[in-house]
Scaffold this motif. Sequence first.
Motif, PDB file in Angstrom:
ATOM      1  N   TYR A 148       0.836  -1.208   0.000  1.00 54.31           N
ATOM      2  CA  TYR A 148       0.000   0.000   0.000  1.00 54.31           C
ATOM      3  C   TYR A 148       0.866   1.251   0.000  1.00 54.31           C
ATOM      4  O   TYR A 148       0.562   2.248  -0.679  1.00 54.31           O
ATOM      5  N   LEU A 149       1.934   1.224   0.770  1.00 57.34           N
ATOM      6  CA  LEU A 149       2.810   2.387   0.881  1.00 57.34           C
ATOM      7  C   LEU A 149       3.477   2.685  -0.451  1.00 57.34           C
ATOM      8  O   LEU A 149       3.532   3.846  -0.899  1.00 57.34           O
ATOM      9  N   ILE A 150       3.971   1.649  -1.101  1.00 57.70           N
ATOM     10  CA  ILE A 150       4.617   1.835  -2.406  1.00 57.70           C
ATOM     11  C   ILE A 150       3.622   2.377  -3.423  1.00 57.70           C
ATOM     12  O   ILE A 150       3.899   3.348  -4.144  1.00 57.70           O
ATOM     13  N   LYS A 151       2.452   1.756  -3.498  1.00 51.92           N
ATOM     14  CA  LYS A 151       1.445   2.212  -4.466  1.00 51.92           C
ATOM     15  C   LYS A 151       1.014   3.641  -4.195  1.00 51.92           C
ATOM     16  O   LYS A 151       0.831   4.434  -5.129  1.00 51.92           O
ATOM     17  N   SER A 152       0.848   3.980  -2.920  1.00 55.04           N
ATOM     18  CA  SER A 152       0.425   5.333  -2.561  1.00 55.04           C
ATOM     19  C   SER A 152       1.462   6.359  -2.974  1.00 55.04           C
ATOM     20  O   SER A 152       1.136   7.405  -3.573  1.00 55.04           O
ATOM     21  N   CYS A 153       2.728   6.082  -2.658  1.00 50.51           N
ATOM     22  CA  CYS A 153       3.786   7.048  -2.961  1.00 50.51           C
ATOM     23  C   CYS A 153       4.047   7.146  -4.456  1.00 50.51           C
ATOM     24  O   CYS A 153       4.354   8.233  -4.973  1.00 50.51           O
ATOM     25  N   GLU A 154       3.932   6.041  -5.169  1.00 46.00           N
ATOM     26  CA  GLU A 154       4.061   6.100  -6.621  1.00 46.00           C
ATOM     27  C   GLU A 154       2.923   6.901  -7.234  1.00 46.00           C
ATOM     28  O   GLU A 154       3.133   7.674  -8.179  1.00 46.00           O
ATOM     29  N   GLU A 155       1.726   6.750  -6.691  1.00 49.47           N
ATOM     30  CA  GLU A 155       0.585   7.523  -7.172  1.00 49.47           C
ATOM     31  C   GLU A 155       0.801   9.013  -6.944  1.00 49.47           C
ATOM     32  O   GLU A 155       0.436   9.846  -7.779  1.00 49.47           O
ATOM     33  N   LEU A 156       1.406   9.365  -5.803  1.00 53.64           N
ATOM     34  CA  LEU A 156       1.615  10.766  -5.447  1.00 53.64           C
ATOM     35  C   LEU A 156       2.954  11.315  -5.926  1.00 53.64           C
ATOM     36  O   LEU A 156       3.235  12.505  -5.746  1.00 53.64           O
ATOM     37  N   SER A 157       3.781  10.440  -6.524  1.00 54.31           N
ATOM     38  CA  SER A 157       5.125  10.836  -7.003  1.00 54.31           C
ATOM     39  C   SER A 157       5.968  11.421  -5.877  1.00 54.31           C
ATOM     40  O   SER A 157       6.567  12.502  -5.998  1.00 54.31           O
ATOM     41  N   ILE A 158       6.030  10.696  -4.765  1.00 59.15           N
ATOM     42  CA  ILE A 158       6.817  11.127  -3.605  1.00 59.15           C
ATOM     43  C   ILE A 158       7.647   9.948  -3.106  1.00 59.15           C
ATOM     44  O   ILE A 158       7.458   8.811  -3.528  1.00 59.15           O
ATOM     45  N   GLU A 159       8.592  10.228  -2.190  1.00 53.24           N
ATOM     46  CA  GLU A 159       9.353   9.216  -1.450  1.00 53.24           C
ATOM     47  C   GLU A 159      10.134   8.272  -2.375  1.00 53.24           C
ATOM     48  O   GLU A 159      10.206   7.063  -2.143  1.00 53.24           O
TER      49      GLU A 159
END
Length: 822
Positions: free
Chosen positions: A551-562
């Motif tokens: 979930y963390l990876i997908k979320s950050c990839e979606e937001l282009s962060i981290e």
Amino acid sequence: MKTETKLNVVILLCLAVTIASCTDSGEYFVGATSTRPASSWTEAFLSGNGQMGVMMFGNPYSETVVLNHCKLYLPIGSREIVHDLAGSMPGFKAAGLKAGMNGPAVVHKMMLEETGQEIIGTDPFHPAFFLKLEMSERSTNTGNYRMTEDFRTGELAVRWSDENGDWERRLFASRTDQVVVMEINGPKGKVGCTLSMEIMHDLVKPEITAAGEFLSAHVEYARGKGGYDCLIRIVTDGGKTEFKDGQVSVSETDRVLLIMQVQTWRTPLPKEQSEAWAFSPLHPDFGPGHQTNFLPDMKRNISQLITDYDALFKPHAQVHGELFSRVKLDLNGGVERNTISEVLLKQAAEDDQMPLALMERMYDACRYLIICSTGDRPPNLQGIWTGTWSPAWSGDYTLDSNIQLEIQSLMSCGMPELMESYFRLVESWLPDCRLNAKKFYGCRGIMSNARASNVCLLLHWGRWPGEQLISCMGWMAHFFYDYYLFTGDREFLANRVVPLLKETALFYEDLLAGTEDENGKYSFFIGYSPEHGMSANTTFDISVAKAVLTYLIKSCEELSIEEQNIRTWYTMLDKMPPYLINEGGGLQEWSWPGAGEDFNQRHHSHFLPLYQFCEFDRDRTPELWKASEVAFEHKVNDWLRRTEGSNSNHITHGMMNQGQCAARLGREDIVYEVLSRMATRRYLYPNFMIAYWPGPRGFGFDPVGTIPDVVNNSLVFSWDGVLDIIPALPKEWPKGSISGVLTRGQIRIDQLAWNRPAGHIDLKLTSGVAQTITVRLPSDCQITSMKIIKGKASVIELSGKPNCRELVLPADGTIGVKITFI
């Protein structure tokens, strides 16, 4: 069926028709009805506004009304200090890794030896007060008694007749004014009663006063943490009112109106007594303006309310009714919908068969109780009700599966705004969870206690290995990300989901550092499969950690962060131990070679990657899907259908897990068996609260919070771009419809109507975004046609998948689809 029983049923049926014909709208009554008074608090009829719960039980002339408040947990005076084991953790880790499969048991023993820890229980949920109502006019010739619980409005009512005339008490908990309102009506000039407020427990110090139109109580907890205030305003139409000795006596009036409220207040504890942030002297709530007596404010505010019951009721009924009406299930219950619930429940138990009308009623009842229990806080083990100061398991928030069950239906039942109560609660525990991680485990990030009420410090462990239960927080975090999947709320994703997941992942990163085996895979040297057994590499822990990282990876990839951290999280994912499949082809509960299995267990923790996180998929991971099917069949045979010696006597918590797994696996037979057992095995109370065990025995919210979602998921389910239609439709529901259900992918099911024998499905849906999804029927179905009959969308056939079609959806447009299949 015995002749006497048949006669009783006939009499009740006749009464049911009479009651049904008297409804104002001409439609069948959507609620619970009883023709006999409730004799105990577990049978009390229930209402609530998400902050206060109210229970009503007793006979016509001697009624008890119990008020509850979602934040009332009785301080038992425990010393709330987390053990400092951070310095010992390297030694624990080394010993645990050396012990291999037995690592958690070894670590648990070492922790006990170092600390001498005994379980510290949570502060129990408790009632605010018992309102004792004794009517002045009494009779032994009472008739036409009925008690009702209206799911559409949240109103409770008791009506009866005697030689003096017709009597009525009605009550609701207002969502708009945050008060409980009760009205007593009877023959003109003959309404009279005595009212007293009962608050009796050694650990509370109440000051009860009756004066100046009010019956009030200022209550202080004997062992700190604050207290609460209770207020009842008494309004009459004429007659006489006397306030004396903490009681109120009313006589010779036409009507009595009671407006009731409970408010809580907190006080700090010395740091030597508690490390909980909620009771720290540094907490901002204890700054300027902090109050420890709300009675003056409560009196002023309640005095400003109009004293017309109907005028107070109307805005509340609109708000409650709007929430309730968002979803509708129609199983073609037919004329039995006009049968009162009391009769339907009796029929189901005697005939060992659940009427369709009762299934509809149970679905509606669960949604009603969810609405009543959810607002300031999510439901606890009791929902928002208790008539005892000592509820089972403290009536707290149990975090290793129960709180997850209690909120399970909020999203699919179209009430996303009520999830805020859960989000706020979890976030309020984070300071305690950071302390747990740092002080106990020597880790960054967050780790929750297994149970919580006033605090979430790591205290509930000792002989029971709660300190080994490291993945409750990760499981709770799932529902934050799931909210995003349903709503597409990117602001929520960035500001609340990602920070929570990052802290959860940080705990795993530190805890698992240096545990890699010869294959580079982590070893969970701490671990406990709730509530079953300790062993390294529980499937539960692995699946939760993988879900958090995914979930963390997908979320950050979606937001282009981290970007940098994403690489770290991918590395951690790659280091997760593999799930194991035993020699019989089933998914192992402990992913360690040689670990045994015990299928006679109420918990279904190793099925989380199947039904909760949807990591396992029939098409993407066929081997693990099949292994889940095999393991589930063992659980069905060795637990669900075990006639003697079943673990915890088929407790409803485990029954709901069975239903969740069955809906995901397409086991419609188990879906129906689990749901129908609620009635046929007598789990249901007349108020539609559900017991822990058959009888009914116990009082628990787990099934209430889960049943609607099991039904919804059996009819329509969405994950990762696939919309499953009737994936686990019981054969007992050949025709029907459901409307208003929300699914992941920002899709609202405006209506799904099915006729399985005829091979027809009519689907209306609205997507919040433009997208292409796969519509999938069960694998034994073949779609013969799929046509757009409303809106601008298109259908694409898929080669080699006769039960699937792709559906290209526009944003925010309602699409009508007609499907035929064989």
